[in-house]
Scaffold this active site. Structure first.
Site, mmCIF file in Angstrom:
data_model
loop_
_atom_site.group_PDB
_atom_site.id
_atom_site.type_symbol
_atom_site.label_atom_id
_atom_site.label_comp_id
_atom_site.label_asym_id
_atom_site.label_seq_id
_atom_site.Cartn_x
_atom_site.Cartn_y
_atom_site.Cartn_z
ATOM 1 C CB SER A 55 -1.097 -0.011 1.130
ATOM 2 O OG SER A 55 -1.930 -0.974 1.029
ATOM 3 C CE LYS A 93 -4.749 1.945 -0.268
ATOM 4 N NZ LYS A 93 -3.846 0.609 -0.028
ATOM 5 C CB SER A 149 -4.001 1.129 4.212
ATOM 6 O OG SER A 149 -3.281 0.694 3.076
#
Length: 428
Positions: free
Chosen positions: A192, A195, A249
């Site tokens: 993640s 992101k 997340s």
């Protein structure tokens, strides 16, 4: 009368004796001549038959039975000798058959074929073998549940701070100077941390943050089948989706942001990779906007550069470091909290952060924090768990705060120590 009788008896006897002597002399001489092929073999002759040249040198045999029998015996003897002792030249030119040779390989039956057989065998042995794919390009770990870095043994590389993460990068946020590195150019799945790039591309698109977007079936995780608190049909603004993606997340929120991008998810991922190129992230590539795909890969060095770019946006700094957020959904209220426990504790001065985890990536974190009177970017990739990730961050904080980075410390991928002067790029 008496004299004529003896003469008549003597002549037939002498004639018969001469005939027997001729037969005996011919039988003794002919086998020696027919055995010549075993004394002077022809190099290119087939081993199971006498050489034609030697056969043609033998005079024609008389038509009597004794001579024919002697010739046949001599020919059989020569053939047997040739089978036991084949041509030495042909034997030397034929290499031993490799163990992996195909059972259908052609057998040389002529002199020309025998001469070309070694070349054919050599070309088969030198044929390229298809390599087994490397876990870094497109394959998962050799053992289920184990990260790429651990399979490669990167976590066992020794370093002065005894960090347990497989790849580490510590950078001065203002100058970009590397203060500490361990396997910093190793390309690994980043989960993640992806992101951060999702947020940068969204901000570059200048789409309205107050525009509502709705979670659909398309936003479900088909890669890892992970859960989400955002049910299908939930509507929230683009700004809230971005907030939840950075702080907690939230995968469905990140996917919905990409799906509402002009051109949909494929166009969004293409924009992510273009932005990576523009930022000089040469070790980085993206396959989806959430980080669930193990094909989202980068290095600690590139993630530090990505964090520096994201930290220029005040909104991204604020969204990523909020300790919690309450999202009203109908009659319910969803309580979200920051995925980084160091932010929740409040004893760190963190201005930007993002965590990440998948089995392939391990536990990752990138942070910009105030340490030792300056802003420092920390990247930790592939820690074994959250506790070891937090412990590595604490060791780095003490090291920087105590003024230890007088020289740049870098550890290359082979595990060798390297110390370079401040301002250098360190090991690649």
């Amino acid at each position: 009368m008496k004299h004529r009788f003896r003469t008549g008896r003597l002549l037939p006897a002498v004639g018969g004796l001469a005939l027997m002597l001729a037969v005996l002399l011919g039988g003794c001489q002919r086998p020696a001549e027919t055995q010549q092929p075993t004394q002077q073999p022809t190099p290119v002759a087939a081993p199971a038959a006498p050489a034609p040249a030697a056969e043609s040198a033998t005079p024609p045999a008389p038509p009597d039975a004794a001579t024919a029998a002697a010739s046949a015996a001599a020919a059989a003897s020569a053939a047997a000798a040739a089978t036991v002792n084949p041509s030495p030249v042909a034997t030397a030119e034929l290499p031993a058959e490799p163990a992996a040779a195909s059972a259908s390989a052609p057998v040389a039956t002529t002199p020309e074929a025998a001469a070309s057989a070694p070349d054919a065998v050599a070309s088969q042995a030198a044929a390229p073998v298809e390599p087994v794919p490397e876990p870094e390009v497109a394959t998962g770990p050799a053992r289920p549940g184990e990260s790429y870095g651990h399979v490669a043994g990167l976590h066992r590389v020794p370093d002065p701070l005894k960090l347990r993460s497989s790849a580490v990068m510590v950078v001065d946020a203002a100058s970009g100077e590397m203060l500490y590195g361990k396997n910093e150019s190793a390309v690994l799945p980043v989960a993640s941390l992806t992101k951060l790039m999702t947020a940068i591309v969204l901000r570059d698109a200048s789409q309205a943050l107050d525009e509502p977007i709705t979670i659909t079936e398309d936003d479900k995780d088909r890669e890892k089948n992970s859960r989400s608190r955002l049910r299908v049909g939930t509507t929230l603004t683009r700004g809230v989706a971005l907030h939840l993606a950075l702080m907690s997340s939230e995968n469905r929120a990140a996917h919905a942001l990409a799906r509402h991008y002009p051109g949909g998810v494929p166009a969004f991922v293409a924009a992510m990779n273009r932005k990576a190129t523009a930022l000089g992230l040469n070790d980085t590539r993206f396959a989806d906007p959430t980080g669930l795909s193990s094909q989202n890969q980068s290095s600690a060095r590139d993630i530090a550069r990505l964090a520096r770019a994201a930290a220029r946006d005040e909104l991204l700094r604020d969204y990523s470091t909020t300790t919690g957020y309450v999202l009203p959904v109908g009659k319910r209220a969803l309580q979200y909290r920051n995925s980084n426990r160091l932010v929740r504790r409040g004893n760190w001065d963190i201005s930007l952060q993002k965590t990440g985890f998948t089995n392939e990536a391990g536990h990752n974190v990138v942070m910009q924090a105030r340490l030792g009177g300056r802003d420092v970017i920390l990247v930790l990739l592939d820690a074994a768990d959250k506790s070891s990730r937090g412990a590595d961050a604490e060791r780095i904080r003490r090291w920087v705060s105590e003024g230890r980075p007088q020289t740049t410390l870098a550890l290359n991928q082979r595990g060798g120590d390297a110390a370079t002067a401040p301002g250098s790029r360190g090991s690649r």
